[in-house]
Each structure stands twice: as structure tokens, then as C-alpha cells.
Write a protein that holds these residues in place. Sequence first.
Motif, PDB file in Angstrom:
ATOM      1  N   LEU A 127       0.664  -1.174  -0.055  1.00  0.00           N
ATOM      2  CA  LEU A 127      -0.153  -0.184  -0.074  1.00  0.00           C
ATOM      3  C   LEU A 127       0.873   1.379   0.075  1.00  0.00           C
ATOM      4  CD1 LEU A 127      -3.009  -1.011   2.176  1.00  0.00           C
ATOM      5  CD2 LEU A 127      -2.434  -1.779   0.244  1.00  0.00           C
ATOM      6  N   VAL A 128       2.112   0.898   1.063  1.00  0.00           N
ATOM      7  CA  VAL A 128       3.193   2.259   0.590  1.00  0.00           C
ATOM      8  C   VAL A 128       3.594   2.770  -0.955  1.00  0.00           C
ATOM      9  CG1 VAL A 128       5.392   3.216   2.123  1.00  0.00           C
ATOM     10  CG2 VAL A 128       3.365   1.944   3.217  1.00  0.00           C
ATOM     11  N   ILE A 129       3.728   1.178  -1.657  1.00  0.00           N
ATOM     12  CA  ILE A 129       4.775   1.740  -2.948  1.00  0.00           C
ATOM     13  C   ILE A 129       3.224   2.375  -3.772  1.00  0.00           C
ATOM     14  CG2 ILE A 129       5.165  -0.052  -4.673  1.00  0.00           C
ATOM     15  CD1 ILE A 129       7.253   0.118  -2.635  1.00  0.00           C
ATOM     16  N   PHE A 130       2.046   1.697  -3.225  1.00  0.00           N
ATOM     17  CA  PHE A 130       0.833   2.146  -3.897  1.00  0.00           C
ATOM     18  C   PHE A 130       0.536   3.683  -4.111  1.00  0.00           C
ATOM     19  CE2 PHE A 130      -4.015   3.706  -5.096  1.00  0.00           C
ATOM     20  CZ  PHE A 130      -4.030   2.387  -5.428  1.00  0.00           C
ATOM     21  N   ASP A 131       0.196   3.748  -2.511  1.00  0.00           N
ATOM     22  CA  ASP A 131       0.071   5.432  -2.125  1.00  0.00           C
ATOM     23  C   ASP A 131       1.154   6.277  -3.326  1.00  0.00           C
ATOM     24  OD1 ASP A 131      -0.898   7.837  -0.551  1.00  0.00           O
ATOM     25  OD2 ASP A 131       1.165   7.651  -0.020  1.00  0.00           O
ATOM     26  N   ALA A 132       2.399   6.161  -3.183  1.00  0.00           N
ATOM     27  CA  ALA A 132       3.420   7.098  -4.025  1.00  0.00           C
ATOM     28  C   ALA A 132       3.600   7.192  -4.760  1.00  0.00           C
ATOM     29  CB  ALA A 132       4.981   5.865  -3.138  1.00  0.00           C
ATOM     30  N   MET A 133       3.285   5.283  -5.970  1.00  0.00           N
ATOM     31  CA  MET A 133       2.892   5.688  -7.352  1.00  0.00           C
ATOM     32  C   MET A 133       2.007   6.706  -7.730  1.00  0.00           C
ATOM     33  SD  MET A 133       5.019   3.968  -9.389  1.00  0.00           S
ATOM     34  CE  MET A 133       3.464   3.793 -10.458  1.00  0.00           C
ATOM     35  N   ALA A 134       0.620   6.262  -6.524  1.00  0.00           N
ATOM     36  CA  ALA A 134      -0.711   7.220  -7.048  1.00  0.00           C
ATOM     37  C   ALA A 134      -0.311   9.141  -7.097  1.00  0.00           C
ATOM     38  CB  ALA A 134      -1.654   6.912  -6.132  1.00  0.00           C
ATOM     39  N   ARG A 135       0.931   9.348  -5.620  1.00  0.00           N
ATOM     40  CA  ARG A 135       0.978  10.903  -6.224  1.00  0.00           C
ATOM     41  C   ARG A 135       1.933  10.739  -7.107  1.00  0.00           C
ATOM     42  NH1 ARG A 135       3.792  11.366  -1.360  1.00  0.00           N
ATOM     43  NH2 ARG A 135       4.006   9.211  -0.787  1.00  0.00           N
ATOM     44  N   LEU A 136       3.145  10.081  -6.725  1.00  0.00           N
ATOM     45  CA  LEU A 136       4.447  10.771  -8.248  1.00  0.00           C
ATOM     46  C   LEU A 136       4.431  10.234  -9.373  1.00  0.00           C
ATOM     47  CD1 LEU A 136       7.034   9.416  -5.321  1.00  0.00           C
ATOM     48  CD2 LEU A 136       5.503  12.236  -6.089  1.00  0.00           C
ATOM     49  N   ARG A 137       3.550   9.171 -10.607  1.00  0.00           N
ATOM     50  CA  ARG A 137       3.221   9.023 -11.240  1.00  0.00           C
ATOM     51  C   ARG A 137       4.821   8.300 -11.984  1.00  0.00           C
ATOM     52  NH1 ARG A 137      -1.732  11.324 -12.024  1.00  0.00           N
ATOM     53  NH2 ARG A 137      -2.775  11.165 -10.384  1.00  0.00           N
ATOM     54  N   SER A 138       5.440   8.323 -11.381  1.00  0.00           N
ATOM     55  CA  SER A 138       6.912   7.387 -11.805  1.00  0.00           C
ATOM     56  C   SER A 138       7.223   6.746 -10.906  1.00  0.00           C
ATOM     57  CB  SER A 138       8.132   8.971 -11.693  1.00  0.00           C
ATOM     58  OG  SER A 138       8.908   8.415 -11.759  1.00  0.00           O
ATOM     59  N   VAL A 139       7.882   5.243 -11.625  1.00  0.00           N
ATOM     60  CA  VAL A 139       8.817   4.283 -11.307  1.00  0.00           C
ATOM     61  C   VAL A 139       9.876   4.208  -9.901  1.00  0.00           C
ATOM     62  CG1 VAL A 139       9.519   1.553 -11.189  1.00  0.00           C
ATOM     63  CG2 VAL A 139       7.470   2.206 -12.292  1.00  0.00           C
ATOM     64  N   ASN A 140      10.453   5.408 -11.100  1.00  0.00           N
ATOM     65  CA  ASN A 140      11.784   5.686 -10.082  1.00  0.00           C
ATOM     66  C   ASN A 140      12.422   6.364  -9.293  1.00  0.00           C
ATOM     67  OD1 ASN A 140      13.510   5.019 -12.480  1.00  0.00           O
ATOM     68  ND2 ASN A 140      13.906   6.553 -13.703  1.00  0.00           N
ATOM     69  N   PRO A 164      -9.022   3.733 -13.571  1.00  0.00           N
ATOM     70  CA  PRO A 164     -10.123   4.413 -13.210  1.00  0.00           C
ATOM     71  C   PRO A 164     -10.076   3.343 -11.514  1.00  0.00           C
ATOM     72  CG  PRO A 164     -10.375   4.031 -14.976  1.00  0.00           C
ATOM     73  CD  PRO A 164      -9.775   3.879 -15.018  1.00  0.00           C
ATOM     74  N   ARG A 165      -9.782   1.751 -11.853  1.00  0.00           N
ATOM     75  CA  ARG A 165      -9.803   1.483 -10.465  1.00  0.00           C
ATOM     76  C   ARG A 165      -8.625   1.611  -9.451  1.00  0.00           C
ATOM     77  NH1 ARG A 165     -11.761  -0.955  -6.254  1.00  0.00           N
ATOM     78  NH2 ARG A 165     -10.812  -3.052  -5.765  1.00  0.00           N
ATOM     79  N   ALA A 166      -7.333   2.387  -9.960  1.00  0.00           N
ATOM     80  CA  ALA A 166      -6.310   3.233  -9.162  1.00  0.00           C
ATOM     81  C   ALA A 166      -7.228   4.252  -8.226  1.00  0.00           C
ATOM     82  CB  ALA A 166      -5.147   3.169 -10.192  1.00  0.00           C
ATOM     83  N   GLN A 167      -7.583   4.786  -9.900  1.00  0.00           N
ATOM     84  CA  GLN A 167      -8.276   6.281  -9.162  1.00  0.00           C
ATOM     85  C   GLN A 167      -9.043   5.949  -7.902  1.00  0.00           C
ATOM     86  OE1 GLN A 167      -9.137   7.588 -13.088  1.00  0.00           O
ATOM     87  NE2 GLN A 167      -7.876   9.482 -12.759  1.00  0.00           N
ATOM     88  N   GLU A 168     -10.026   5.272  -7.819  1.00  0.00           N
ATOM     89  CA  GLU A 168     -10.583   4.907  -7.113  1.00  0.00           C
ATOM     90  C   GLU A 168      -9.996   4.966  -5.442  1.00  0.00           C
ATOM     91  OE1 GLU A 168     -14.272   1.489  -6.178  1.00  0.00           O
ATOM     92  OE2 GLU A 168     -13.492   1.539  -8.285  1.00  0.00           O
ATOM     93  N   LEU A 169      -8.761   3.665  -5.741  1.00  0.00           N
ATOM     94  CA  LEU A 169      -8.979   3.100  -4.399  1.00  0.00           C
ATOM     95  C   LEU A 169      -7.721   4.154  -3.843  1.00  0.00           C
ATOM     96  CD1 LEU A 169      -7.432   0.032  -5.787  1.00  0.00           C
ATOM     97  CD2 LEU A 169      -9.498   0.178  -3.980  1.00  0.00           C
ATOM     98  N   ALA A 170      -7.192   5.418  -4.241  1.00  0.00           N
ATOM     99  CA  ALA A 170      -6.115   6.118  -4.109  1.00  0.00           C
ATOM    100  C   ALA A 170      -6.092   6.942  -2.894  1.00  0.00           C
ATOM    101  CB  ALA A 170      -5.849   7.038  -5.154  1.00  0.00           C
ATOM    102  N   PRO A 171      -7.074   7.626  -2.802  1.00  0.00           N
ATOM    103  CA  PRO A 171      -8.417   8.227  -1.056  1.00  0.00           C
ATOM    104  C   PRO A 171      -7.970   6.777  -0.052  1.00  0.00           C
ATOM    105  CG  PRO A 171      -9.496   8.212  -3.305  1.00  0.00           C
ATOM    106  CD  PRO A 171      -8.301   7.569  -3.796  1.00  0.00           C
ATOM    107  N   ALA A 172      -8.270   6.214   0.122  1.00  0.00           N
ATOM    108  CA  ALA A 172      -9.054   5.017   0.644  1.00  0.00           C
ATOM    109  C   ALA A 172      -6.670   5.017   1.129  1.00  0.00           C
ATOM    110  CB  ALA A 172      -9.362   4.337   0.644  1.00  0.00           C
ATOM    111  N   VAL A 173      -6.274   4.385   0.467  1.00  0.00           N
ATOM    112  CA  VAL A 173      -5.022   3.794   0.530  1.00  0.00           C
ATOM    113  C   VAL A 173      -4.251   4.816   1.178  1.00  0.00           C
ATOM    114  CG1 VAL A 173      -2.805   3.116  -0.555  1.00  0.00           C
ATOM    115  CG2 VAL A 173      -4.781   2.329  -1.669  1.00  0.00           C
ATOM    116  N   ARG A 174      -4.388   6.475   0.878  1.00  0.00           N
ATOM    117  CA  ARG A 174      -4.045   7.586   1.724  1.00  0.00           C
ATOM    118  C   ARG A 174      -4.414   7.680   2.911  1.00  0.00           C
ATOM    119  NH1 ARG A 174      -0.830  10.855   2.134  1.00  0.00           N
ATOM    120  NH2 ARG A 174       0.718   9.637   2.203  1.00  0.00           N
ATOM    121  N   ARG A 175      -5.421   7.612   3.107  1.00  0.00           N
ATOM    122  CA  ARG A 175      -5.792   7.346   4.584  1.00  0.00           C
ATOM    123  C   ARG A 175      -5.261   6.159   5.256  1.00  0.00           C
ATOM    124  NH1 ARG A 175     -11.066   8.691   2.302  1.00  0.00           N
ATOM    125  NH2 ARG A 175     -11.703   6.420   3.006  1.00  0.00           N
ATOM    126  N   VAL A 176      -5.463   4.859   4.494  1.00  0.00           N
ATOM    127  CA  VAL A 176      -4.470   4.308   5.975  1.00  0.00           C
ATOM    128  C   VAL A 176      -3.490   4.227   5.572  1.00  0.00           C
ATOM    129  CG1 VAL A 176      -4.466   1.329   5.263  1.00  0.00           C
ATOM    130  CG2 VAL A 176      -6.486   1.829   4.998  1.00  0.00           C
TER     131      VAL A 176
END
Length: 313
Positions: free
Chosen positions: A11-24, A64-76
Motif C-alpha cells: 500500500l505504501v508503494i501504491f500511495d507513492a505511485m499514485a502521487r508521483l506517477r513514476s517508478v523511479n 479508473p480502479r487506481a483512482q478509486e482506490l487512491a484516497p482510501a489507500v492514502r488514509r490507511v
Amino acid sequence: MDIRQVDLNLLVIFDAMARLRSVNRTAQAVGLSQPATSAALARLRALFDDPLFVRTGTQMEPTPRAQELAPAVRRVVETISTEILAPAAFEPATAQRCFTIVTPDIGEVSFLPPVLRQLRQEAPQVQLRAVAKPREAAAAALESGEADLAVGFFPDLHKAGFFQQGLFKTSYVCIACARNAQAPSRMTLRQFLDARHIVVLPNGREHLLDRFLADKGWRRHVTLELSHFMSLLALLPGTDLIATVPEDIATVVGRHVPLKIIELPFRAPRLDVQQFWHRRMQQDPANRWLRGLFHSVNRREPGMPLAQPPGSR
């Protein structure tokens, strides 16, 4: 999906990807190598059965699935970081809490006044509750969390599971009404044993002096047994009774009624006055603060008497 099968680090990886939009940039932010981050992203895709982030130009854009998950993952992630993993803290200036202190009435008149003065400056909304407990109940109160601290002479608490910190050492003095003509300034052992004694046994607990006399085979003539030291204020004046009490009690009683101090015909035992807490509370920030406060205002060097209250002469 069974949460027991989910690696929360993903979830930490997901949250960072959702914010940074870059694997590097995600790899740098979470402290992983790029291959390890790519492998984690692959596990996320398998977990959610969705691509989640798709390369579009120079960025990884969320599905769209990632956009839906992003706010909840950020809260967690924020909850785990700020509420679960953050170091515990205690802010005295804003704390609204009641601490329970196990201490006899000698403790209430000796230890609490300077603590209350300090509380007014440092923690104005903190409350104290002082309770007296029988010998066997003090340990149980600390173990269960019913009480936060025990302050005084508690030889029963010198055992596994409890911590203690010394405040000062004291002893006993013999006191009588200043008008008691029968009480000399110094007594022989026979005079002491034959005198009419008031004995104070808070909550039925014998004092170190009682055991000392019993070990010597000396038996006093006890006229009155009490449960509270402060009752001496009413019962000593105008009588021929004497009482052998801890030095702090003699000091407090002497501030209210004229006393005569009688030299004892033996060397009285010393009392180690300490504060005690259960090991459950050893690292608790609030309890650590409370212990520090009691120690700072009640610690005394050997021979130092109980301080006068402000405004007294």
C-alpha cells in the motif's frame, strides 16, 4: 480478498505511485531499488487484478480502479504513519486527565502540596486523585492500572514487576502536647514504654517502627489506635498522650498545634520514601511525566526537612 494475505508495504508503494506517477521517483521515495519497486507494482496488479498504472508519455497514469482506490489507500497509510507508528507523546499543558496516586494521609499532606503548585503552572487541566490502600491492595491497583503511582513507604512493592525511585530518607520523632508537663525532653526506655501512646496504623498497616520495637521485645502502653495521622491535630492537645511518628508528620502537626519534641531513648529506624510504578507503565509518556514531576518537587537531600508552604512563616 483476505487481509492476512496482503502485504501492507504494497500500500505504501501504491500511495507513492499514485502521487508521483513514476517508478523511479517512487523507488527513491520508499527507499527501494527500481527492480524491487517494479516487482511490488506487479504484485499490486495481481492483487487487484487491474493494471493500476499505465505508462502514458513520460508518466504512469492511474487507471479508473487506481483512482478509486487512491484516497482510501492514502488514509490507511497516513493513519498507520501518524497514529500507529508515531511515537507516543504526552503534552502536559493541554492534557485533560486524572491520575490516581496511592498514598496514606501522610503523603497527602507531605507530597501533594508542591505537586499541585507545579501542576498549576505546567498542567492546569490535569487532576489528581489520592487514595489509601491496604498493603495487599496497593500492588493490585498498580498492576491493574487502577492507580498510576504509589508514593511513600511501601516495602511490599520491592518485588518483580515493579520499579521504584527514591525521594528521600527520613526517620521517627516522638511528639507530645507542648503543655504536657509529664513529658520530659528526653525519656528513658522505661518511661517511653510506660507512657500513654497514640499509635497510627493507616489502613491497618503496621509501621517500620512497630516491627522494630517487636523485634527488640519492647511493648508500648498503647492507649489509642488511629487510622489517620491528621487526627493527632485534635487528640494530642490538652492530653498526656505521646505519639512516635515520621518526621514529616511532626512537622505538619507542629504547624497547627504547639508541640514538644521528645528525644527517643533508641536510634529509630530510617524510612526510605520512594515512588513505585508497575512495569506496564515504564515507557508510558504520561506516567513518565508524572514520575518526573513527583521526583523533581519531592526529592530531598539527607537531613533536609519538609519545605514550608508558600506564604507561611
